[in-house]
Design an enzyme around this catalytic site. Structure first.
Site, mmCIF file in Angstrom:
data_model
loop_
_atom_site.group_PDB
_atom_site.id
_atom_site.type_symbol
_atom_site.label_atom_id
_atom_site.label_comp_id
_atom_site.label_asym_id
_atom_site.label_seq_id
_atom_site.Cartn_x
_atom_site.Cartn_y
_atom_site.Cartn_z
ATOM 1 N N LYS A 25 0.842 -1.202 0.000
ATOM 2 C CA LYS A 25 0.000 0.000 0.000
ATOM 3 C C LYS A 25 0.879 1.254 0.000
ATOM 4 O O LYS A 25 0.683 2.158 -0.788
ATOM 5 C CB LYS A 25 -0.909 -0.053 1.235
ATOM 6 C CG LYS A 25 -1.889 1.075 1.333
ATOM 7 C CD LYS A 25 -2.854 0.802 2.483
ATOM 8 C CE LYS A 25 -3.643 2.051 2.831
ATOM 9 N NZ LYS A 25 -4.596 1.820 3.919
ATOM 10 N N GLU B 212 10.437 -4.614 4.745
ATOM 11 C CA GLU B 212 10.541 -6.006 4.297
ATOM 12 C C GLU B 212 10.268 -6.112 2.798
ATOM 13 O O GLU B 212 11.005 -6.740 2.044
ATOM 14 C CB GLU B 212 9.524 -6.893 5.033
ATOM 15 C CG GLU B 212 9.805 -7.112 6.501
ATOM 16 C CD GLU B 212 9.183 -6.051 7.390
ATOM 17 O OE1 GLU B 212 8.908 -4.926 6.900
ATOM 18 O OE2 GLU B 212 8.980 -6.355 8.587
ATOM 19 N N GLY C 102 -5.000 -2.402 5.144
ATOM 20 C CA GLY C 102 -4.204 -3.521 4.646
ATOM 21 C C GLY C 102 -4.864 -4.871 4.882
ATOM 22 O O GLY C 102 -4.971 -5.708 3.978
ATOM 23 N N ARG C 103 -5.357 -5.093 6.084
ATOM 24 C CA ARG C 103 -5.942 -6.407 6.405
ATOM 25 C C ARG C 103 -7.347 -6.577 5.838
ATOM 26 O O ARG C 103 -7.976 -7.622 6.021
ATOM 27 C CB ARG C 103 -5.914 -6.635 7.917
ATOM 28 C CG ARG C 103 -6.579 -5.548 8.732
ATOM 29 C CD ARG C 103 -6.192 -5.665 10.196
ATOM 30 N NE ARG C 103 -6.681 -4.568 11.010
ATOM 31 C CZ ARG C 103 -6.057 -3.414 11.160
ATOM 32 N NH1 ARG C 103 -4.934 -3.177 10.517
ATOM 33 N NH2 ARG C 103 -6.553 -2.475 11.947
ATOM 34 N N GLU D 277 -5.119 -7.590 14.833
ATOM 35 C CA GLU D 277 -4.625 -6.248 14.518
ATOM 36 C C GLU D 277 -5.774 -5.244 14.613
ATOM 37 O O GLU D 277 -5.579 -4.088 14.934
ATOM 38 C CB GLU D 277 -3.997 -6.223 13.113
ATOM 39 C CG GLU D 277 -3.048 -5.050 12.925
ATOM 40 C CD GLU D 277 -2.211 -5.145 11.664
ATOM 41 O OE1 GLU D 277 -1.060 -4.714 11.703
ATOM 42 O OE2 GLU D 277 -2.709 -5.630 10.635
ATOM 43 N N HIS E 268 -5.318 -34.298 16.899
ATOM 44 C CA HIS E 268 -4.241 -35.151 17.386
ATOM 45 C C HIS E 268 -3.151 -34.336 18.056
ATOM 46 O O HIS E 268 -2.031 -34.818 18.213
ATOM 47 C CB HIS E 268 -3.677 -35.972 16.223
ATOM 48 C CG HIS E 268 -4.721 -36.881 15.651
ATOM 49 N ND1 HIS E 268 -4.884 -38.182 16.063
ATOM 50 C CD2 HIS E 268 -5.710 -36.638 14.750
ATOM 51 C CE1 HIS E 268 -5.911 -38.711 15.412
ATOM 52 N NE2 HIS E 268 -6.427 -37.792 14.614
ATOM 53 N N LYS F 177 8.937 -1.244 14.293
ATOM 54 C CA LYS F 177 9.505 -0.843 12.996
ATOM 55 C C LYS F 177 10.519 0.282 13.195
ATOM 56 O O LYS F 177 11.614 0.258 12.638
ATOM 57 C CB LYS F 177 8.398 -0.316 12.077
ATOM 58 C CG LYS F 177 7.478 -1.332 11.487
ATOM 59 C CD LYS F 177 6.607 -0.634 10.438
ATOM 60 C CE LYS F 177 5.455 -1.484 9.977
ATOM 61 N NZ LYS F 177 4.584 -0.797 9.033
HETATM 62 C C1 G6Q Z 1 -2.705 -4.104 7.875
HETATM 63 C C2 G6Q Z 1 -1.493 -3.457 8.327
HETATM 64 C C3 G6Q Z 1 -0.206 -4.092 7.876
HETATM 65 C C4 G6Q Z 1 0.173 -3.781 6.446
HETATM 66 C C5 G6Q Z 1 1.633 -4.196 6.231
HETATM 67 C C6 G6Q Z 1 2.095 -3.953 4.819
HETATM 68 O O1 G6Q Z 1 -3.818 -3.727 8.116
HETATM 69 O O2 G6Q Z 1 -1.550 -2.109 8.000
HETATM 70 O O3 G6Q Z 1 -0.223 -5.487 8.042
HETATM 71 O O4 G6Q Z 1 -0.664 -4.439 5.553
HETATM 72 O O5 G6Q Z 1 2.452 -3.492 7.132
HETATM 73 O O6 G6Q Z 1 1.992 -2.610 4.478
HETATM 74 P P1 G6Q Z 1 2.167 -2.145 3.012
HETATM 75 O O7 G6Q Z 1 1.086 -2.723 2.178
HETATM 76 O O8 G6Q Z 1 2.109 -0.639 3.036
HETATM 77 O O9 G6Q Z 1 3.517 -2.633 2.545
#
Ligand code: G6Q
Length: 541
Positions: free
Chosen positions: A207, A213, A269-270, A355, A386, A506
Site C-alpha cells: 500500500k 521487508e 491492509g488487512r 490487529e 491429534h 519498525k
Molecule cells: C494491515 C497493516 C499491515 C500492512 C503491512 C504492509 O492492516 O496495516 O499489516 O498491511 O504493514 O503494508 P504495506 O502494504 O504498506 O507494505
C-alpha cells in the site's frame, strides 16, 4: 459513544446474568429444550450456523442484543457504509465494502462515488490477468509467464496467500505461485531457487511502497532478475508490476504507471484481499471467479447491513464471542476449518481479528475498561485433534471454537469426506456434552482412571456448514469475520482500523539496523546492548 460500554445497564445486566449462567451446563440446556438445535441455528447467504452449543439461553441473546443497541451498533454500521471517517486516529473512511460493490452502486467518500474507480481497476486487473493467463504477456526474452511471485507482507501477503491456497482447486495449474514476505533472505531465496527469471513475474504488493521487508525483497528480486537476464534494465518493465496507493514510490522503483494497479487509503491492509492486492488471486483463478468471490463478499455486506441483529450472522457470532470473552472469561478463540484448502485461514484471521481489535483504549483515548480482542488461533481439522484439542477438551481454560465445514469435498475420494464430517460433528458434541463419571463407570472404566477420562463438557462451539468451498463462499466467510470484528470493535468503542501497535518495533529496528555492522558504542538498555554485542561477535564468525 461517550460512555464506556461497561458503564451501561445492558453490560451490568449481562454481568449479573453471567453469574447465573456460569453454573448451568449445556446438557441441562439441551434437556430443557428439545428443539434447541433447531431454534439456535441461522441460515443465511448459503451459510448454516449452528450456535446451539454455546453457553447461552434466550435471555443471554436478548441481553446481548440490548448491548448491541446500547453500543449504537446500527449507527456505526450506517456510518461505515456512508463513508464516514470512522478510522478516527488515521482520519480515514473504512470502505472495503466498496471493493465488492456491483458496478452501478453508489458509495461515497467526501461526496464522490468511489465505485466507478473500483471497477476501473478491476477491469485493468482483468485485462492484465487475461494477458498473463493466455500467454500473451511476454517476458524480456519473449517467453510467457509461468511463475508469479507476490512480494508483500501483513495485509499485502496474508490475504493473497490464504486466497491462493483456499482457491487452488480453481487455479490455472500451469502457473506456479510463490509468496515472499519475510525479510529473512531464506524466504526469497527458497521462493526463487527453482524459477527461471525469463518466465517469472513479480507483483510488488505494498500500500505504502515503503515497507522495509517488501522493499528489501523487491530490490533483491530486481537484482536477481537482472543478474539472470544479463543486466538489461528494460527487463524490469516486463517482469515487475506493482499494487500500491503510492504512484510516486512505484515510479521511483522503475515500474511503469501502466503496470501499477491502485487502491485507496480507505482500504485497510488487512481488509484489502479483494482490492488490487488480490491481483495474484485473480491471476490464479481468473477474472470471472474473482468476481464470483466479490459477489460472495457483497452478499454478506448486504446481509450485515440489512438483516435484523437477531438474524444477522456476523452480529450474532460477534455477540456470542463477546459473551465468552467478556463474561465467561475466555481469552482465546479457535478457528478450526475442516477443509484442507483453508489451511491458511486461521493465520489470515489472526491478523484480521488481532490487529483490528487488539486495542486497550477507546476511540476517544480513554481506557476500554474490559477485555478486547481474544487471541485467535487454529489449524485445519482433523490434524488439530491429534495435538492441541486435548487442552480444549480437558484443560483448565475455556476455548470457544468455530468449526467450519463443507457439504461436499472438492476432491471426493472414497469415505474421506464423511469421515471428515463425522469428526467435526463429534468434536462439537464431545466439547458440549463431555463424558460423565457415571457413563465411564457403566463402561467399566477402572476407578483410578475415572478422573482422567472424565470430560466435563460445557465447552462452547459454533459450527458453520457451507455447501462447497468455492470463490463465492470464500468471500462470504471472509466478509463474515470482517463484520464480526467490526461489531465487536463497535461494542467496545475502539478503532478497529488503525494499528499503532505495529509501529514502534519498525522504528526501533530502523535505529538498530545500522549499529549491527560496526563497533561503535551502543546506548540501549543493558539487555539489548549485550545482545547486539554478542551478535556482532557471531556475525564476524
Ligand atoms: C494491515 C497493516 C499491515 C500492512 C503491512 C504492509 O492492516 O496495516 O499489516 O498491511 O504493514 O503494508 P504495506 O502494504 O504498506 O507494505
Amino acid at each position: 459513544m461517550s460512555t464506556s460500554i461497561t458503564a451501561t445497564a445492558a453490560w451490568r445486566a449481562l454481568a449479573a446474568h453471567a453469574d447465573a449462567m456460569r453454573g448451568r451446563h449445556l446438557r441441562e440446556l439441551f434437556a430443557a429444550d428439545p428443539q434447541r438445535g433447531e431454534r439456535l441455528r441461522l441460515q443465511a447467504c448459503g451459510i448454516y450456523l449452528d450456535y446451539a452449543k454455546n453457553r447461552i439461553d434466550d435471555q443471554t441473546l436478548r441481553l446481548l442484543l440490548d448491548l448491541a443497541e446500547a453500543a449504537g451498533l446500527r449507527a456505526r454500521i450506517d456510518a461505515m457504509f456512508a463513508g464516514e471517517r470512522i478510522n478516527a486516529t488515521e482520519d480515514r473512511a473504512v470502505l472495503h465494502v466498496a471493493l465488492r460493490a456491483p458496478r452501478g452502486a453508489d458509495i461515497r467518500v467526501d461526496g464522490a462515488n468511489v465505485v466507478p474507480e473500483v471497477h476501473t481497476v478491476l477491469d485493468r486487473m482483468a485485462a492484465f490477468a487475461e494477458r498473463v493467463r493466455s500467454g500473451a504477456w511476454l517476458g524480456h526474452g519473449g517467453r510467457p509467464v509461468r511463475n508469479v511471485v507476490n512480494i508483500g507482507i501483513g495485509g499485502s501477503d496474508l490475504g493473497p496467500v490464504m486466497a491462493y491456497e483456499a482457491l487452488r482447486h480453481y487455479s490455472a495449474r500451469e502457473l506456479r505461485f510463490r509468496f515472499v514476505s519475510n525479510i529473512d533472505a531464506t524466504d526469497f531465496t527458497e521462493a526463487v531457487r527453482d524459477l527461471d527469471a525469463r518466465e517469472t513475474l513479480f507483483i510488488v504488493s505494498s500500500k505504502t511502497f515503503t515497507t522495509l521487508e517488501t522493499m528489501t525483497n523487491a530490490h533483491s528480486a530486481r537484482a536477481w532478475l537482472l543478474q539472470q537476464l544479463g543486466g538489461d534494465e528494460a527487463a524490469v518493465a516486463k517482469h515487475f508490476v506493482a499494487v500500491s496507493t503510492h504512484a510516486a514510490e512505484v515510479a521511483r522503483f522503475g515500474i511503469a504507471a501502466d503496470n501499477m494497479f491502485g487502491f485507496w487509503d480507505w482500504v485497510g491492509g488487512r481488509y484489502s484481499m479483494d482490492s488490487a492486492i488480490g491481483l495474484s488471486t485473480m491471476l490464479a483463478i481468473g477474472p470471472a471467479q474473482f468476481h464470483a468471490m466479490l459477489a460472495g463478499f457483497h452478499e454478506i455486506d448486504q446481509h450485515f447491513r440489512t438483516a435484523p441483529f437477531e438474524r444477522n450472522l456476523p452480529v450474532l457470532m460477534a455477540l456470542i464471542g463477546l459473551w465468552h470473552n467478556n463474561f465467561l472469561g475466555a481469552h482465546t478463540a479457535a478457528v478450526l476449518p475442516y477443509e484442507q484448502y483453508l489451511k491458511r485461514f486461521p493465520a489470515y484471521l489472526q491478523q484480521l481479528t488481532m490487529e483490528s481489535n487488539g486495542k486497550s483504549v477507546r476511540v476517544d483515548g480513554a481506557a476500554v475498561g474490559c477485555d478486547t480482542g481474544p487471541v485467535y488461533w487454529g489449524e485445519p481439522g482433523t490434524n488439530g485433534q491429534h495435538s492441541f484439542y486435548q487442552l480444549i477438551h480437558q484443560g483448565t481454560r475455556l476455548v470457544p471454537c468455530d468449526f467450519i465445514a463443507f457439504g461436499r469435498s472438492l476432491n471426493p475420494l472414497g469415505a474421506h469426506h464423511d469421515l471428515l464430517l463425522a469428526n467435526v460433528f463429534a468434536q462439537g458434541q464431545a466439547l458440549a456434552f463431555g463424558k460423565t463419571e457415571a457413563e465411564l463407570r457403566a463402561e467399566g472404566v477402572p476407578e483410578r482412571l475415572i478422573a482422567h477420562k472424565r470430560f466435563d463438557g460445557n465447552r462452547p462451539s459454533n459450527t458453520l456448514l457451507l455447501e462447497v468451498l468455492d470463490p463465492g463462499n470464500l468471500g462470504r466467510l471472509v466478509a463474515l469475520y470482517e463484520h464480526l470484528v467490526f461489531t465487536q470493535g463497535a461494542v467496545w468503542g475502539i478503532d478497529s482500523f488503525d494499528q499503532w501497535g505495529v509501529e514502534l518495533g519498525k522504528v526501533l529496528a530502523q535505529r538498530i539496523a545500522p549499529e549491527l555492522a560496526g563497533d561503535a558504542p551502543i546506548a540501549h538498555d543493558s539487555s539489548t546492548n549485550a545482545l547486539i554485542a554478542h551478535y556482532r561477535r557471531l556475525r564476524r564468525g
